[in-house]
Enzyme design. Structure first.
Site, PDB file in Angstrom:
ATOM      1  N   ASP A 104      48.608  56.448  21.471  1.00 39.68           N
ATOM      2  CA  ASP A 104      48.827  57.868  21.177  1.00 39.68           C
ATOM      3  C   ASP A 104      48.662  58.138  19.677  1.00 39.68           C
ATOM      4  O   ASP A 104      48.839  57.237  18.848  1.00 39.68           O
ATOM      5  CB  ASP A 104      50.261  58.283  21.528  1.00 39.68           C
TER       6      ASP A 104
HETATM    7  N1  URA Z   1      52.842  53.971  25.679  1.00 37.91           N
HETATM    8  C1  URA Z   1      52.958  55.167  25.083  1.00 37.91           C
HETATM    9  O1  URA Z   1      53.795  55.973  25.454  1.00 37.91           O
HETATM   10  N2  URA Z   1      52.159  55.447  24.058  1.00 37.91           N
HETATM   11  C2  URA Z   1      51.229  54.592  23.591  1.00 37.91           C
HETATM   12  O2  URA Z   1      50.517  54.896  22.636  1.00 37.91           O
HETATM   13  C3  URA Z   1      51.117  53.350  24.218  1.00 37.91           C
HETATM   14  C4  URA Z   1      51.935  53.064  25.271  1.00 37.91           C
END
Ligand code: URA
Length: 243
Positions: A104
């Site tokens: 993310d």
């Molecule tokens: N889980 C999440 O919530 N975000 C990420 O970037 C990776 C795994």
């Protein structure tokens, strides 16, 4: 190692796999000087000479990188909205690499980049079950009961998450934060944040520290390094591509 001619041509950038099949069937491809029209034909890319007309088709050099992605970058090679992307942090030398999976915008940590499409598939598809480990700082207290719920799996979008490995590292009473690691082998959208939210422990910081056998180690935020042969083999083995 033997490889399908069609796949070899596609990997070398000749055309898509389907178009390569047609190119082979049309009799344009020679292996060691002999025309091959069988689409199922296999070659040894290290030994066999593949040509189309006067052009010799070579396998692209496969490269593998580890990046410590900072917060505030999107995991994409370009962004129509002009946000910073992980491409901005990659060395210029190879623009054909792609990230194996996504982190993310606000997640930091380990991202693998490669032009080896097969490895990307195996690292990202849940079928191959490659474990990824996240270090988390969460608001409040994460109880053993909450950790146990995460371990057993929680309902997310109508489907239970697979069993996770959870280790509570400690709680900072003054700051009211808990640190823990969570290891999962699926890759559902915002999975760790969602799992933590569901057990009432919202994520403040999320950092991926391991993908299969590859650790973030001392790689600084924003830095990228080439993986060595031993590391690549270990990664491939974890992804079911080597015995
Ligand atoms: N889980 C999440 O919530 N975000 C990420 O970037 C990776 C795994």
């Amino acid at each position: 190692m033997l490889e399908r001619l069609q796949k070899f041509l596609a990997r070398a950038g000749v055309a898509s796999r389907r178009d390569c099949k047609e190119i082979i069937a049309s009799g344009k491809v020679r292996v060691n000087g002999q025309i091959v029209t069988e689409t199922g034909a296999k070659i040894d890319p290290e030994i066999d000479k593949v040509t189309i007309g006067k052009r010799t088709i070579r396998q692209p050099k496969l490269v593998y990188y580890a990046m410590n992605k900072p917060k505030g970058y999107i995991t994409s090679m370009e962004d129509p909205r002009g946000r910073r992307t992980v491409r901005d942090l990659l060395p210029d030398i190879d623009n054909h690499v792609k990230p194996a999976g996504r982190l993310d915008y606000n997640t930091e940590g380990l991202l693998i980049f490669t032009n080896d499409g097969e490895l990307i598939d195996h690292l990202t598809h849940p079928r191959y079950g490659v474990w990824k480990t996240y270090w988390i700082e969460s608001r409040g207290v994460v109880t053993e009961k909450a950790a146990e719920r995460l371990r057993r799996g929680v309902m997310l979008d109508g489907r239970k998450t697979s069993p996770a490995k959870v280790v509570i590292i400690g709680h900072d009473a003054q700051k009211n934060k808990t640190q823990l690691t969570v290891e999962i082998h699926e890759g559902r959208k915002h999975q760790v944040r969602e799992m933590m939210r569901i057990v009432g422990a919202p994520v403040l910081t999320l950092r991926r520290i391991k993908v299969g056998p590859i650790s973030l180690g001392k790689l600084k935020v924003g830095e990228t390094r080439l993986l060595g042969k031993v590391e690549v083999d270990r990664l491939k083995r974890a992804a079911g591509l080597l015995d």
